[in-house]
Each structure stands twice: as structure tokens, then as C-alpha cells.
Design an enzyme around this catalytic site. Structure first.
Site, short mmCIF file in Angstrom:
data_model
loop_
_atom_site.label_atom_id
_atom_site.label_comp_id
_atom_site.label_asym_id
_atom_site.label_seq_id
_atom_site.Cartn_x
_atom_site.Cartn_y
_atom_site.Cartn_z
N PRO A 31 34.18 35.93 43.50
CA PRO A 31 35.39 35.36 42.88
C PRO A 31 35.08 34.12 42.05
CG PRO A 31 35.74 35.79 45.22
CD PRO A 31 34.27 35.97 44.96
N GLU A 71 31.69 35.40 53.63
CA GLU A 71 31.93 34.31 52.68
C GLU A 71 31.00 34.40 51.47
OE1 GLU A 71 34.88 33.58 54.77
OE2 GLU A 71 34.52 32.23 53.08
N ARG A 78 31.30 54.33 31.32
CA ARG A 78 32.05 55.09 30.31
C ARG A 78 31.64 54.72 28.89
NH1 ARG A 78 36.34 52.41 28.04
NH2 ARG A 78 37.60 54.28 27.71
N ASP A 114 39.67 51.25 22.59
CA ASP A 114 40.06 50.64 23.88
C ASP A 114 40.74 49.29 23.69
OD1 ASP A 114 39.11 52.50 25.69
OD2 ASP A 114 37.16 51.54 25.93
O1 LIG Z 1 36.99 39.27 44.94
B1 LIG Z 1 35.67 39.58 44.68
O2 LIG Z 1 35.30 40.06 43.43
C1 LIG Z 1 34.60 39.39 45.77
C2 LIG Z 1 33.27 39.65 45.45
C3 LIG Z 1 32.30 39.49 46.42
C4 LIG Z 1 32.68 39.08 47.71
C5 LIG Z 1 31.93 38.83 48.89
C6 LIG Z 1 32.85 38.44 49.85
N1 LIG Z 1 34.09 38.45 49.30
C7 LIG Z 1 34.01 38.83 48.01
C8 LIG Z 1 35.00 38.97 47.03
#
Ligand SMILES: OB(O)c1ccc2cc[nH]c2c1
Length: 244
Positions: A86, A113, A155, A170
Site C-alpha cells: 500500500p 504487516e 493483456r 483503453d
Molecule cells: O493493499 B495492498 O496492495 C497490499 C500489498 C501487500 C501486502 C502485504 C500485506 N498487506 C498488503 C496489502
């Protein structure tokens, strides 16, 4: 393109056996290899995580396991390492196009985490490492994000889409659709439950159809994505604003 995925949930990637990506694998356009991270553990519980230094909730994925797994998968090679998180740079159509040009991608799917940051540091000198976010929300792990990226990248590979023009038209595609989302689409019947297909689309006038589609793309972009509309050159926007 070779595509390796390391995860503690390899079963998440069964969808890569179907549809466009599945056919690309059958044809050899895509060589997808999924690996179980726990195969590189050495304890009876196949432990891949531990408590975070500095305290705090949850667990962090151990660097030793990831290091052994990545070393085993890449050997002397140098794939581009993509780590969904994230906190990463946004995954965009532009980045999808860039990744589609790579001969070899390695996706590292974190859980808990996340992965100990020293893993990305360790490979940063040898590999191109991208920490990438698919959006401003948090999943339980990287697997779904990898499915999203593999489909968006796959794709774009030659021969995967039946009609290569689709990728050109696209939403967000570089060129004429940059910073634009696509407009509405219609098919037969011409009237459905009293809803008529816009007459211009039945006119056979290709120039008018192209103009209408661009106007509708702009209209939808202004309505749904003011952030993208703000990036459009003022002349383009102004020309259409007068009509919106
Ligand atoms: O929301 B995400 O893109 C995402 C990606 C990797 C991990 C690893 C633990 N939580 C995650 C969330």
C-alpha cells in the site's frame, strides 16, 4: 515473458490458468511460475514471520526466508522485482505498459504487516526493484494485487488481445487516451427496454462516431475523474467544456 510469483498462498493464482492469460500461457507468450515461500523455511512449522522490531501490532515477514527464495528463483538472472505494498508508487496503465516491455518479472507477495525492508534493500543493487500500490486501500496481502498487475500487463503482450487496437483505445492508454477514461459502449439490439443506442453510432459516419466517442470520454472524465481532467491541456478541455 517469464513471470515468477513467490507467495505463501500459491493457490491464489489459479485464475491465471483461465481466459486471456491462460491462453497466453498455453501459447508460450507467458511463462508463469508460482512458488511456495514456505519451501525455503527450515523449521517444522515452516515459519515465515516474526514480531516487528520497535513493537507494534502484527507480524513481519522474515528476511532470511525471502532471501533464500529469491536467490533460488533468480539464480544468476536479473528479473525486475515487483513488490506490491500500500505504500508503493501507484500502479498505472503507463507502468503496466513499461512492465510489459520487460523480459522477466518477479513478484514478491507479502502478508501480515509486510516484508522486512532489508529484502528490497538487498536486491536493490542488483535488480530493478519497484514497490507498487494498486490503490489507496489495504488488502490482506499482495496476491490480489499481483493478479491485477499480471492481467493488466499480460493483456498488453503481443497476440494476447484478439484486437491489438483495444489496448490503444483503453482508458488511460498513452497517446490520445492519456488522462482520459473511455466513454459508454453499446451493442445490439438498437432499442432495449425503451433505451435507444445514440443515433450517431448507427450513422455509419466514422468521423462523427470518433468525435462523439471522444466527447463522451471527456464528459465521463470530467464527471468521474476531475483529477485526470485537471491534467488535460486547457485547449482540449475548453473545447469540450462548452459542450458538457
Ligand atoms: O493493499 B495492498 O496492495 C497490499 C500489498 C501487500 C501486502 C502485504 C500485506 N498487506 C498488503 C496489502
Amino acid at each position: 515473458m517469464r513471470l515468477d510469483i513467490i507467495s505463501i498462498f500459491p493457490e491464489y493464482f489459479a485464475p491465471l490458468d483461465v481466459s486471456l492469460i491462460g491462453k497466453a500461457r498455453e501459447r508460450g507468450t507467458l511463462d508463469v511460475r508460482v512458488h511456495q515461500l514456505r519451501d525455503w523455511t527450515h523449521d517444522v512449522h515452516k515459519t515465515v514471520d516474526d514480531t516487528p522490531y520497535g513493537g507494534g501490532p502484527g507480524m513481519v515477514m522474515k528476511p532470511e526466508v525471502w532471501g533464500e527464495a529469491i536467490d533460488a528463483v533468480i539464480g544468476d538472472g536479473a528479473p525486475r522485482l515487483v513488490v506490491p505494498t500500500p505504500s508503493g508508487r501507484p500502479f498505472t496503465q503507463e507502468l503496466a505498459q513499461e512492465l510489459a516491455g520487460e523480459p522477466w518479472l518477479l513478484f514478491a507477495c507479502g502478508r501480515y504487516e509486510g516484508i522486512d525492508s532489508r529484502v528490497m534493500a538487498e536486491y536493490g543493487d542488483r535488480l530493478r526493484v519497484d514497490e507498487v500500490s494498486i490503490g489507496d486501500y489495504v488488502l490482506a496481502g499482495g496476491e490480489v494485487a499481483v493478479l491485477v498487475m499480471v492481467e493488466a500487463v499480460g493483456r498488453l503482450l503481443p497476440g494476447v488481445l484478439g484486437n491489438a487496437q483495444s489496448a490503444v483505445d483503453d482508458s488511460f492508454a498513452p497517446g490520445s487516451m492519456r488522462n482520459l477514461v473511455e466513454g459508454p459502449v453499446y451493442t445490439k439490439p438498437p432499442v432495449w427496454r425503451g433505451h435507444e443506442v445514440p443515433a450517431v453510432l448507427l450513422s455509419g459516419h466514422h468521423g462523427k462516431v470518433a468525435r462523439w466517442r471522444r466527447d463522451e470520454a471527456l464528459r465521463r472524465t470530467v464527471r468521474n475523474r476531475p483529477d485526470l481532467a485537471a491534467e488535460l491541456d486547457p485547449e482540449t478541455l475548453d473545447k469540450h467544456d462548452r459542450k458538457l
